[in-house]
Structure formats: structure tokens, C-alpha cells
Scaffold this motif. Structure first.
Motif, PDB file in Angstrom:
ATOM      1  N   ALA A  31      26.479  20.890  79.019  1.00 57.19           N
ATOM      2  CA  ALA A  31      27.130  22.074  78.457  1.00 57.19           C
ATOM      3  C   ALA A  31      27.249  22.029  76.945  1.00 57.19           C
ATOM      4  CB  ALA A  31      28.511  22.244  79.085  1.00 57.19           C
ATOM      5  N   GLN A  32      27.027  20.884  76.333  1.00 58.60           N
ATOM      6  CA  GLN A  32      27.163  20.795  74.883  1.00 58.60           C
ATOM      7  C   GLN A  32      26.094  21.610  74.136  1.00 58.60           C
ATOM      8  OE1 GLN A  32      26.614  16.780  73.447  1.00 58.60           O
ATOM      9  NE2 GLN A  32      24.803  16.446  74.741  1.00 58.60           N
ATOM     10  N   TYR A  33      25.074  22.035  74.890  1.00 59.90           N
ATOM     11  CA  TYR A  33      24.021  22.820  74.254  1.00 59.90           C
ATOM     12  C   TYR A  33      24.275  24.324  74.383  1.00 59.90           C
ATOM     13  CZ  TYR A  33      21.651  18.326  74.302  1.00 59.90           C
ATOM     14  OH  TYR A  33      21.332  17.009  74.120  1.00 59.90           O
ATOM     15  N   ILE A  34      25.361  24.727  75.015  1.00 56.28           N
ATOM     16  CA  ILE A  34      25.693  26.141  75.116  1.00 56.28           C
ATOM     17  C   ILE A  34      26.181  26.631  73.757  1.00 56.28           C
ATOM     18  CG2 ILE A  34      27.156  27.856  76.254  1.00 56.28           C
ATOM     19  CD1 ILE A  34      27.311  25.988  78.671  1.00 56.28           C
ATOM     20  N   PRO A  35      25.591  27.694  73.245  1.00 57.88           N
ATOM     21  CA  PRO A  35      26.010  28.193  71.924  1.00 57.88           C
ATOM     22  C   PRO A  35      27.480  28.625  71.945  1.00 57.88           C
ATOM     23  CG  PRO A  35      23.913  29.151  72.565  1.00 57.88           C
ATOM     24  CD  PRO A  35      24.447  28.449  73.780  1.00 57.88           C
ATOM     25  N   GLY A  36      28.149  28.333  70.871  1.00 59.77           N
ATOM     26  CA  GLY A  36      29.531  28.763  70.709  1.00 59.77           C
ATOM     27  C   GLY A  36      30.543  27.774  71.224  1.00 59.77           C
ATOM     28  N   ILE A  37      30.359  27.277  72.433  1.00 57.33           N
ATOM     29  CA  ILE A  37      31.338  26.368  73.037  1.00 57.33           C
ATOM     30  C   ILE A  37      30.772  24.961  73.219  1.00 57.33           C
ATOM     31  CG2 ILE A  37      32.574  28.221  74.211  1.00 57.33           C
ATOM     32  CD1 ILE A  37      31.111  27.408  76.779  1.00 57.33           C
ATOM     33  N   GLY A  38      29.528  24.764  72.803  1.00 61.25           N
ATOM     34  CA  GLY A  38      28.903  23.461  72.988  1.00 61.25           C
ATOM     35  C   GLY A  38      29.640  22.340  72.268  1.00 61.25           C
ATOM     36  N   ALA A  39      30.224  22.631  71.098  1.00 62.36           N
ATOM     37  CA  ALA A  39      30.928  21.603  70.320  1.00 62.36           C
ATOM     38  C   ALA A  39      32.134  21.065  71.087  1.00 62.36           C
ATOM     39  CB  ALA A  39      31.365  22.162  68.980  1.00 62.36           C
ATOM     40  N   VAL A  40      32.789  21.956  71.856  1.00 59.16           N
ATOM     41  CA  VAL A  40      33.950  21.511  72.641  1.00 59.16           C
ATOM     42  C   VAL A  40      33.511  20.518  73.719  1.00 59.16           C
ATOM     43  CG1 VAL A  40      35.792  22.255  74.190  1.00 59.16           C
ATOM     44  CG2 VAL A  40      35.194  23.655  72.206  1.00 59.16           C
ATOM     45  N   PHE A  41      32.444  20.844  74.411  1.00 58.35           N
ATOM     46  CA  PHE A  41      31.958  19.938  75.451  1.00 58.35           C
ATOM     47  C   PHE A  41      31.445  18.627  74.860  1.00 58.35           C
ATOM     48  CE2 PHE A  41      31.764  23.962  77.803  1.00 58.35           C
ATOM     49  CZ  PHE A  41      32.356  23.579  78.990  1.00 58.35           C
ATOM     50  N   ALA A  42      30.836  18.707  73.699  1.00 60.54           N
ATOM     51  CA  ALA A  42      30.375  17.488  73.037  1.00 60.54           C
ATOM     52  C   ALA A  42      31.556  16.584  72.697  1.00 60.54           C
ATOM     53  CB  ALA A  42      29.582  17.854  71.783  1.00 60.54           C
ATOM     54  N   ALA A  43      32.652  17.208  72.222  1.00 63.02           N
ATOM     55  CA  ALA A  43      33.851  16.430  71.902  1.00 63.02           C
ATOM     56  C   ALA A  43      34.450  15.808  73.164  1.00 63.02           C
ATOM     57  CB  ALA A  43      34.879  17.321  71.207  1.00 63.02           C
ATOM     58  N   VAL A  44      34.462  16.598  74.259  1.00 68.89           N
ATOM     59  CA  VAL A  44      34.980  16.067  75.532  1.00 68.89           C
ATOM     60  C   VAL A  44      34.154  14.873  75.979  1.00 68.89           C
ATOM     61  CG1 VAL A  44      35.265  16.586  77.969  1.00 68.89           C
ATOM     62  CG2 VAL A  44      35.998  18.246  76.264  1.00 68.89           C
ATOM     63  N   ARG A  45      32.850  14.974  75.861  1.00 69.51           N
ATOM     64  CA  ARG A  45      31.971  13.887  76.268  1.00 69.51           C
ATOM     65  C   ARG A  45      32.241  12.629  75.440  1.00 69.51           C
ATOM     66  NH1 ARG A  45      26.537  12.138  75.110  1.00 69.51           N
ATOM     67  NH2 ARG A  45      25.618  11.171  76.974  1.00 69.51           N
ATOM     68  N   GLN A  46      32.448  12.780  74.138  1.00 71.91           N
ATOM     69  CA  GLN A  46      32.725  11.632  73.276  1.00 71.91           C
ATOM     70  C   GLN A  46      34.071  10.991  73.601  1.00 71.91           C
ATOM     71  OE1 GLN A  46      30.623  10.175  71.166  1.00 71.91           O
ATOM     72  NE2 GLN A  46      29.100  11.683  71.891  1.00 71.91           N
ATOM     73  N   VAL A  47      35.064  11.834  73.901  1.00 68.99           N
ATOM     74  CA  VAL A  47      36.379  11.298  74.268  1.00 68.99           C
ATOM     75  C   VAL A  47      36.284  10.477  75.559  1.00 68.99           C
ATOM     76  CG1 VAL A  47      38.693  11.929  75.070  1.00 68.99           C
ATOM     77  CG2 VAL A  47      37.700  13.076  73.089  1.00 68.99           C
ATOM     78  N   ILE A  48      35.552  10.996  76.545  1.00 71.36           N
ATOM     79  CA  ILE A  48      35.400  10.269  77.809  1.00 71.36           C
ATOM     80  C   ILE A  48      34.670   8.953  77.587  1.00 71.36           C
ATOM     81  CG2 ILE A  48      34.276  10.344  80.062  1.00 71.36           C
ATOM     82  CD1 ILE A  48      34.886  13.322  80.170  1.00 71.36           C
ATOM     83  N   LYS A  49      33.608   8.968  76.771  1.00 70.25           N
ATOM     84  CA  LYS A  49      32.872   7.739  76.467  1.00 70.25           C
ATOM     85  C   LYS A  49      33.787   6.718  75.788  1.00 70.25           C
ATOM     86  CE  LYS A  49      28.577   8.602  77.833  1.00 70.25           C
ATOM     87  NZ  LYS A  49      27.908   7.759  78.859  1.00 70.25           N
ATOM     88  N   ALA A  50      34.589   7.189  74.831  1.00 68.16           N
ATOM     89  CA  ALA A  50      35.496   6.286  74.118  1.00 68.16           C
ATOM     90  C   ALA A  50      36.556   5.716  75.056  1.00 68.16           C
ATOM     91  CB  ALA A  50      36.152   7.030  72.955  1.00 68.16           C
TER      92      ALA A  50
END
Length: 541
Positions: free
Chosen positions: A107-126
Motif C-alpha cells: 500500500a505504500q505505493y498508493i498515491p496520496g496515502i502511500g507515505a502513511v503506510f510506508a511509515a507504518v511499515r517502518q514502525v513495525i520493522k523497528a
């Protein structure tokens, strides 16, 4: 001349002087006897106080040792529970990474909201990296701490054994009766007797302190293992991969007991999770319409300490196990009258993590395992109690007793000997008073009335005969005995079984009659057996 004699015969003057002289003699003897008896009673009270203080002091040390075992065992349970909780974090982080993290990575590649999913993914990885890192450090650290607690338990028990072997504490006796000394059965080579396995009150005290331990000697055993009195080598097998077998009852009792205690101490989130949609450890989601296709998703969790048989996966032994599993079911027609019928599994995904002595593992998607994540040595040794209620009234509910026998030298041993309490020894000395007129010595033939003489010397303490002479030789004329006991008691409840997990051990003085020291008591108390027989005969009569 005759008139003078008649006058003197009728003269009553001076009679009071004769009566006064006799009365003063009786009064003097009475005062001296009272003072002598008073000194004897005072010395006896001091000696008994010293015996009571010593017996109670030993009971306090025993209760303190048992309570130390309880506190350290409780600390071990807390540490295992903390390890289990962190393994729950690991399995939950693995679930988040493999579900929400995967969705976010797309979902991080969805325009507009992709940045939110990218941040969620990084938080989970951390988060996953953090809990992995903490668990890798915390689990070995807490395991070593539990090992240190066990060694502290062994040190406490051995230290208490030393105090029991060296029965009479100089500090305790000095504070109550400086002249008191351990009785013959406790002091005559007592430490050496214990090491040789010879029966003595010291050895009996040590055995009764140890028989409460599960791997200690039986309360009826003649002796105990002098090289391993606390059973240390048996418990140490828990650390040996080849000897720690669940089929061995000596190992199973430790592994299963501690495992059940830890599992019973789990918090809800650790045990089964709490309801929190999508990101929780336990939740459910269902989309159903009557008589139309339906779908439901169940998320369940589990965390526990597991003990495995030695044949399971090359003796994996104990595990800190945690799981977060998803089950997706589908039905072609949802029937509200039979809501649980017609469902078929279309997907089972298991997110599991475990720590064990083979490096642990992570598991996802069926049975695929990735090893070498979390090394855990397994359950460490600890002390547990064996209450063994065999003939409980006779065996005092397995409570340990300790006997203290003290003596005091009341008989002068010659020139230069310590001054003894006041007594009337001069009444039998020197000039033939109370002696046989022919031999100048006490009349041995008058043994039946010797106790009636006004002779309060300690040379005749205990009576006559060989046993009395032995008593005086061993005790110096005075002896005191006391029994201390460590008991387990929750206030208001006497039905709780004694154990080493609740610090409820206290010290009490107890009746002198106990089941294990009868022979020793017969050696130090003249006439004990005869008195018991006479009492039994009287009851039968």
C-alpha cells in the motif's frame, strides 16, 4: 549447799536462752538452705533461658532459610514470566510484520496515502527489531540470574547447616548465661560426630532441617549423605542436557512444578491476548448475511512454558513458547439457525516463536521453522518441599525440630576451680557431722535417707546410683533442654500445605517430646524410659 541447789532448780531464768539458741540454729539452717535453694533455682532459670534462647534462635534460622527459599523461588517465577512475556512480544511482532507489514509494503505505493503506510511499515520493522534484540539479551540474563538465585539458596542452606552443626552459639549463650555450655550429647566432638555419621543431637537437628527438602533425607533415616546433604547434585541434573529427562521423576517434578507455576502467573495479554481488532493478539471479524456466502477471521494467541519428553526433537527439553495464529473460514450459505455449520478452512497462518536449548525458532506458514533465534538453557534448579504427610501427628506435619541440651558445672573440681553458688558443703565436712562414726565418711548404707540430710551440695545432684553419677560427670550437676520448631502457618488457615513458595515460616518453642530424638533424650535424661513406662502402665491400669 542443798538450799542453793533447790533454789537453782526452781530458778526459771535463762530458759529463753536455750530455746533461743536452738531456734537461732534452726533459723540459720533455714536461711542458709533458702539462700542455697534460691541460688540453685536462679541458676536453673538462667540455664533454661539460655536453652530456650538457643533452641528458638536455631528455629528462627531454619524459618529464615525456608523463607529465603520462598522469596527466591518467587523471584524465579517472576523472571520466567518476564521471559515468557517477551517471547509473546516476539511472536506478536512477527505477526504484525508478516500481515500488516506486508499489506503496508504494497500500500505504500498508493498515491496520496502511500507515505502513511510506508511509515507504518517502518514502525513495525523497528518494533520487531527492538523486541528481538531485547529478548536476545534479557532471556540469557534472567536465566543467569535464576542460576545465581539457586546458588544463593544452596549457600543459605549450607550456612544454616553449619549453624546447626556448631550447635551452641557463644554469642547467644553469653547474653543469657555465660556459664552455660553445650550438653555432652551436643558438645563432645559434635562436629566430628556429624562428619562421621555418628548419632548425636547435632546430626539429628541437621537431618530434621533437611528432611523437609524434596531431595533431603527421610525423617526416619538413620543418617544422610554427608557429601551432598541438600541434594545439590540431583537438582543440578536440570542443567545437564543428557540427564534432564522428563521420564525421570526427579527431573519431572521440578520441570512440571515450575512450568505450572509460571503458566499460572501469566497475565491475560501474555496467556491468551486481549481483544483489539487487527493489531491485538486476540480478535475476531465476521461478515455474514443469512443464506448468502460468508467469511470470518479468528485471531488467537497462546504463551506458555512447555516441557518435552527427551525423545522430542533431540531432547529440546523446555521451551518458552508463544504463538499468534490466524484462521480464515468461508461458507457458501450462512445459516443463522446453525451458525457453526458449513464453514470450511481456507487459510491457517501460524506465527510462532520459541526459546529453548537448541537456539529456539520462529515459525510461519505451516511447519517451516527458522532456527537460532533465542537460546534458553531451560528451567534452572530450585528447592522444593516434600511435606510427606505420613503419620502426620507423630511426625509433626514434617515441621523440623531442633533440640538444645545445655549443662552447667555446679560442682567444684578442686583447687583453683571457679567459685560455685553458695551451698552448705561444710555441713558434711571435717568434724564428723553427718558421717559414720566408725569411718568418718558418709554412711553409704543410709542411701535410703541420704536425700533427707541437710546437705545441699551439688555433689549429690540427680540422686544416687551409677546413672546419677554419670549425669553429674556429664553435666556438672545441672542440665536444661529445649526444643525449637519452624512451622508453616498462614494466619487464620492451618490447612495450607507447607511449601517453599510462600514465606510463611515462623519459629516456635515446642514440647520436648518429639518422635526422632527419643534415644538421645534417654541418654541425657536419667529415668526417661522408666517414667514413660510407668505413665503407660498407669494409663493401662
Amino acid at each position: 549447799m542443798f538450799s542453793l541447789l533447790r533454789r537453782l532448780r526452781r530458778d526459771e531464768r535463762g530458759q529463753a536462752l536455750v530455746i533461743g539458741a536452738v531456734a537461732m540454729l534452726v533459723l540459720a539452717v533455714t536461711v542458709m538452705a533458702s539462700v542455697s535453694i534460691g541460688h540453685g533455682v536462679y541458676e536453673k532459670i538462667k540455664l533454661q533461658d539460655a536453652a530456650d534462647a538457643q533452641a528458638y534462635s536455631l528455629a528462627v534460622k531454619e524459618a529464615r532459610a525456608y523463607n529465603f527459599l520462598a522469596y527466591t523461588n518467587r523471584a524465579m517465577v517472576v523472571h520466567y514470566s518476564a521471559m515468557l512475556t517477551f517471547m509473546s512480544y516476539v511472536s506478536h511482532a512477527l505477526y504484525l510484520d508478516m500481515t500488516i507489514g506486508k499489506i503496508a509494503s504494497v500500500a505504500q505505493y498508493i498515491p496520496g496515502i502511500g507515505a502513511v503506510f510506508a511509515a507504518v511499515r517502518q514502525v513495525i520493522k523497528a518494533w520487531k527489531a527492538a523486541v528481538e534484540g531485547v529478548a536476545r539479551v534479557l532471556i540469557p540474563l534472567l536465566s543467569l540470574l535464576n542460576l545465581a538465585l539457586w546458588l544463593a539458596q544452596e549457600a543459605m542452606m549450607l550456612g544454616t547447616l553449619k549453624d546447626l552443626m556448631l550447635t551452641a552459639s557463644a554469642d547467644t549463650l553469653r547474653g543469657t548465661d555465660p556459664r552455660a555450655k553445650p550438653g555432652a550429647s551436643m558438645s563432645k566432638g559434635a562436629p566430628l560426630d556429624v562428619l562421621r555419621g555418628k548419632p548425636s543431637l547435632n546430626a539429628a537437628n541437621m537431618k530434621n532441617f533437611l528432611h523437609v527438602i524434596d531431595d533431603g533425607p527421610s525423617s526416619r533415616a538413620e543418617s544422610f549423605d554427608l557429601l551432598d546433604p541438600t541434594g545439590l547434585t540431583k537438582r543440578a541434573h536440570l542443567l545437564n542436557k543428557n540427564k534432564n529427562k522428563l521420564s525421570d521423576p526427579d527431573m519431572a517434578k521440578y520441570r512440571l512444578l515450575m512450568g505450572n507455576l509460571v503458566n499460572g502467573a501469566r497475565r491475560e495479554w501474555t496467556a491468551v491476548g486481549k481483544n483489539l481488532l487487527l493489531i491485538g493478539r486476540k480478535w475476531s471479524l465476521g461478515i455474514t448475511v443469512p443464506y448468502l456466502p460468508g467469511i470470518k477471521i479468528n485471531k488467537v494467541a497462546d504463551s506458555q512454558v512447555k516441557s518435552f519428553d527427551e525423545d522430542f526433537e533431540d531432547n529440546r527439553r523446555d521451551q518458552l513458547y508463544a504463538s499468534d495464529d490466524i484462521r480464515i473460514q468461508f461458507t457458501l450459505s450462512y445459516n443463522p439457525l446453525f451458525p457453526n455449520k458449513g464453514w470450511k478452512d481456507i487459510l491457517n497462518v501460524n506465527f510462532r516463536a520459541a526459546a529453548d536449548n537448541q537456539g529456539g525458532f520462529h515459525q510461519t506458514y505451516g511447519n517451516r521453522k527458522t532456527n537460532d533465534h533465542h537460546q534458553w538453557m531451560g528451567l534452572t534448579p530450585f528447592f522444593t518441599a516434600d511435606t510427606s504427610f505420613v503419620d502426620p501427628w507423630h511426625n509433626h506435619f514434617s515441621y523440623p525440630c531442633n533440640v538444645t541440651v545445655l549443662s552447667k558445672d555446679m560442682i567444684p573440681q578442686g583447687a583453683g576451680s571457679p567459685k560455685q553458688p553458695f551451698h552448705l558443703e561444710n555441713l558434711r565436712g571435717g568434724d564428723g557431722f553427718m558421717t559414720d562414726s566408725r569411718s568418718g565418711k558418709l554412711d553409704d548404707a543410709s542411701t535410703n535417707v541420704r536425700g533427707g540430710f541437710l546437705d545441699i551440695t551439688w555433689a549429690l545432684a540427680g540422686g544416687n546410683g551409677k546413672r546419677a553419677e554419670n549425669f553429674r560427670e556429664q553435666t556438672g550437676g545441672m542440665m536444661a533442654l529445649s526444643v525449637g520448631r519452624a512451622i508453616y502457618h498462614r494466619p487464620g488457615d492451618w490447612q495450607e500445605e507447607p511449601n517453599f513458595f510462600n514465606p510463611l515460616w515462623t519459629a516456635r518453642l515446642a514440647p520436648a517430646k518429639t518422635h526422632w530424638e527419643e534415644q538421645a533424650l534417654r541418654n541425657v535424661i536419667p529415668g526417661l524410659h522408666t517414667a514413660q513406662s510407668d505413665f503407660a502402665d498407669a494409663l493401662n491400669y
